[in-house]
Design a protein around this motif. Structure first.
Motif, PDB file in Angstrom:
ATOM      1  N   GLY A   3      -4.743   6.343   0.636  1.00 42.37           N
ATOM      2  CA  GLY A   3      -4.908   4.923   0.557  1.00 42.37           C
ATOM      3  C   GLY A   3      -4.873   4.179   1.709  1.00 42.37           C
ATOM      4  N   SER A  25      -5.438  -1.674  -8.713  1.00 39.19           N
ATOM      5  CA  SER A  25      -4.375  -0.614  -8.312  1.00 39.19           C
ATOM      6  C   SER A  25      -3.928   0.141  -9.531  1.00 39.19           C
ATOM      7  N   ALA A  28      -6.637   2.729  -9.673  1.00 38.75           N
ATOM      8  CA  ALA A  28      -6.391   3.777  -8.643  1.00 38.75           C
ATOM      9  C   ALA A  28      -5.455   4.864  -8.915  1.00 38.75           C
ATOM     10  N   ASN A 251      -9.646   5.675  -3.570  1.00 37.20           N
ATOM     11  CA  ASN A 251      -9.418   4.765  -2.292  1.00 37.20           C
ATOM     12  C   ASN A 251     -10.088   3.684  -2.465  1.00 37.20           C
ATOM     13  N   TRP A 254      -8.023   1.259  -4.423  1.00 43.00           N
ATOM     14  CA  TRP A 254      -6.941   0.793  -3.674  1.00 43.00           C
ATOM     15  C   TRP A 254      -7.267  -0.217  -2.437  1.00 43.00           C
ATOM     16  N   SER A 258      -5.321  -3.717  -2.003  1.00 42.68           N
ATOM     17  CA  SER A 258      -4.762  -3.937  -0.737  1.00 42.68           C
ATOM     18  C   SER A 258      -5.195  -5.225   0.130  1.00 42.68           C
ATOM     19  N   THR A 266       1.478  -4.474  -3.182  1.00 44.59           N
ATOM     20  CA  THR A 266       0.669  -3.139  -3.041  1.00 44.59           C
ATOM     21  C   THR A 266       1.442  -1.877  -2.964  1.00 44.59           C
TER      22      THR A 266
END
Length: 314
Positions: A3, A25, A28, A251, A254, A258, A266
């Motif tokens: 990530g 998240s 992910a 990714n 994520w 972020s 996060t």
């Protein structure tokens, strides 16, 4: 699991933004949890073969996605940035996954996922010198809870599996250390490269990882290669699925999280990878968690909650 954190985060996001970030998240984490099952799906292949296959596939997919903007991106990279990509790709991808695949095959999914569950606290401690980090003294309860959880995992592993589980535990700790160092250094490099988006940095990392995976091919060929056509087909399906679902889709989810969630929040969302990995592991092994595993999970979650509270007002 790779990530990337955006160097800037809005602490005053709207409720829909926070909700979508948390949802991303969690998704992910669900994707990354599949990484722990992959070695079980292809048990006849060595960890180095699984790592080479996964990251060769990841590199190919990343190269296709980044091709339209390749010239623009490479024009912004200095020699130091390329060296950073080489080192980070090896640390957070190749080395991490070799350790993780060994840990899963030697010590099991549950033990490995519980050790990796220490990532939120480990990353926080490793980044404790950052200006926005909580004072170390406020993190001591979180550290104590996490160490107690790790103690439960070690006791479970050593009392039930002997030398094989000990080797698996050490490999899991190696995976934890390698990804912790990667996460901190990767965050610092993202802050140094504001002109490169987190998505593009992740794709560049994928391309470099794919190139590095070529170095694993000789070691992969040296491992036992007497597999049936069906086993090779399963291997190809597993490494390609992991590359697309975990490395590309995971990714991307994520990176979105972020951008819309505060960094302190996060980091704690990594715990969902552990939860999903354990869920997948218990389904695969067709059993319920043991009392010691329940205690370890409770302690790890308590450590994450304590760490989050320590950062709540920062």
């Amino acid at each position: 699991m790779v990530g990337t954190h955006s160097p800037t985060h809005s602490l005053a996001g709207t409720a829909p933004g926070l909700a979508s970030g948390i949802t991303a998240s969690v998704a992910a984490g669900a994707m990354w949890g599949l990484v722990f099952i992959a070695p079980k799906l292809a048990p006849d292949f060595q960890p180095v073969q699984l790592s080479a296959g996964r990251y060769l596939a990841y590199g190919i997919v990343a190269a296709v996605l980044v091709a339209p903007s390749w010239r623009r991106l490479t024009a912004q990279l200095t020699r130091r940035a390329w060296w950073a990509l080489l080192w980070l790709s090896f640390l957070g991808n190749i080395l991490y996954y070799v350790f993780l695949a060994n840990a899963v095959q030697r010590g099991g999914v549950a033990m490995t996922s519980l050790v990796i569950g220490l990532l939120p606290v480990a990353v926080t401690l490793a980044g404790s010198r950052h200006a926005d980090a909580a004072p170390l003294r406020t993190l001591l309860p979180s550290v104590a809870l996490s160490l107690a959880g790790l103690g439960c995992i070690a006791w479970q592993s050593l009392s039930s599996g002997g030398a094989g589980s000990l080797a698996g535990l050490l490999c899991a700790v190696g995976a934890l250390v390698s990804w912790t160092v990667y996460a901190v250094q990767n965050s610092r490099w993202l802050a140094r490269m504001p002109s490169v988006s987190s998505r593009d940095w992740s794709l560049l990392t994928g391309v470099v990882t794919g190139a590095e995976a070529l170095l694993l091919v000789p070691a992969s060929l040296a491992a036992p290669m007497h597999h049936s056509a069906h086993q090779w087909l399963v291997f190809a399906g597993v490494v390609t699925s992991v590359a697309v679902l975990c490395s590309v889709a995971g990714n991307a989810l994520w990176n979105y999280a972020s951008r819309v969630l505060p960094l302190a929040l996060t980091g704690q969302m990594i715990v969902f990878e552990t939860l999903f990995a354990m869920l997948y592991g218990y389904v695969w092994e067709q059993r319920w968690p043991t009392a010691m595993e329940c205690a370890a999970l409770a302690l790890l979650l308590a450590g994450v909650v304590s760490c989050t509270r320590a950062h709540r007002h920062r």
